[in-house]
Design a protein around this motif. Structure first.
Motif, PDB file in Angstrom:
ATOM      1  N   VAL A  83     -63.437 -60.666  -1.298  1.00  0.00           N
ATOM      2  CA  VAL A  83     -62.033 -60.937  -1.144  1.00  0.00           C
ATOM      3  C   VAL A  83     -61.536 -62.430  -1.132  1.00  0.00           C
ATOM      4  CG1 VAL A  83     -59.844 -60.923   0.415  1.00  0.00           C
ATOM      5  CG2 VAL A  83     -61.363 -59.019   0.377  1.00  0.00           C
ATOM      6  N   GLY A  84     -62.258 -63.200  -0.703  1.00  0.00           N
ATOM      7  CA  GLY A  84     -62.081 -64.810  -0.902  1.00  0.00           C
ATOM      8  C   GLY A  84     -61.952 -65.338  -2.285  1.00  0.00           C
ATOM      9  N   ALA A  85     -62.863 -64.699  -3.122  1.00  0.00           N
ATOM     10  CA  ALA A  85     -62.989 -65.236  -4.541  1.00  0.00           C
ATOM     11  C   ALA A  85     -61.864 -64.796  -5.429  1.00  0.00           C
ATOM     12  CB  ALA A  85     -64.056 -64.753  -4.924  1.00  0.00           C
ATOM     13  N   ALA A  98     -55.309 -55.186  -4.141  1.00  0.00           N
ATOM     14  CA  ALA A  98     -55.904 -53.937  -3.767  1.00  0.00           C
ATOM     15  C   ALA A  98     -57.299 -53.900  -2.911  1.00  0.00           C
ATOM     16  CB  ALA A  98     -56.363 -53.268  -5.142  1.00  0.00           C
ATOM     17  N   VAL A  99     -58.154 -54.825  -3.274  1.00  0.00           N
ATOM     18  CA  VAL A  99     -59.232 -55.138  -2.247  1.00  0.00           C
ATOM     19  C   VAL A  99     -58.911 -55.587  -0.915  1.00  0.00           C
ATOM     20  CG1 VAL A  99     -61.711 -56.421  -1.885  1.00  0.00           C
ATOM     21  CG2 VAL A  99     -60.813 -55.452  -4.202  1.00  0.00           C
ATOM     22  N   ALA A 100     -57.977 -56.419  -0.695  1.00  0.00           N
ATOM     23  CA  ALA A 100     -57.663 -56.817   0.482  1.00  0.00           C
ATOM     24  C   ALA A 100     -57.148 -55.528   1.251  1.00  0.00           C
ATOM     25  CB  ALA A 100     -56.483 -57.923   0.328  1.00  0.00           C
ATOM     26  N   HIS A 104     -54.781 -61.380   6.351  1.00  0.00           N
ATOM     27  CA  HIS A 104     -54.496 -62.766   5.817  1.00  0.00           C
ATOM     28  C   HIS A 104     -54.676 -62.885   4.289  1.00  0.00           C
ATOM     29  CE1 HIS A 104     -54.454 -67.121   6.063  1.00  0.00           C
ATOM     30  NE2 HIS A 104     -55.669 -67.082   5.338  1.00  0.00           N
ATOM     31  N   ALA A 105     -55.779 -62.455   3.848  1.00  0.00           N
ATOM     32  CA  ALA A 105     -55.943 -62.376   2.564  1.00  0.00           C
ATOM     33  C   ALA A 105     -55.107 -61.841   1.601  1.00  0.00           C
ATOM     34  CB  ALA A 105     -57.406 -62.030   2.108  1.00  0.00           C
TER      35      ALA A 105
END
Length: 107
Positions: free
Chosen positions: A54-56, A82-84, A91-92
């Motif tokens: 997610v962070g990327a 969608a992934v978050a 948060h993301a």
């Protein structure tokens, strides 16, 4: 940016090519060196190994924004949103939704 740090990260990546944290660190290091092509390469590798990293998504979308590749940026934000949602990272999710909305308001 330190060339020693870059060499250290490249060595770490050689030892553990699927380590997404190292790939992320390399992408950020190359961004700091204004080498967007290499940064993009490492972001893509992250998603090859872990499509749910997610962070990327946020940082990759920002890279696309800097390159004026706005369609790719919006698409990247949407994938990240969608992934978050899927992994439950609120948060993301909020960060990605906000960045996407800001970009869309600018376009």
């Amino acid at each position: 940016m330190s060339s020693d740090r870059l060499l250290q990260l490249l060595q770490m990546q050689e030892e553990s090519p699927a380590d997404t944290f190292v790939l992320y660190a390399l992408a950020k290091e190359y961004e700091g060196l204004s080498d967007d092509a290499e940064a993009l390469h490492y972001y893509q590798q992250i998603f090859d190994y872990d499509p749910n990293y997610v962070g990327a998504f946020y940082h990759l979308a920002k890279l696309y924004e800097r390159q004026d590749a706005f369609l790719e940026a919006v698409s990247t934000y949407e994938k990240g949103i969608a992934v978050a949602k899927e992994v439950g990272d609120q948060h993301a999710l909020a960060e990605l939704q906000s960045a996407k909305l800001n970009l869309e308001m600018e376009l």
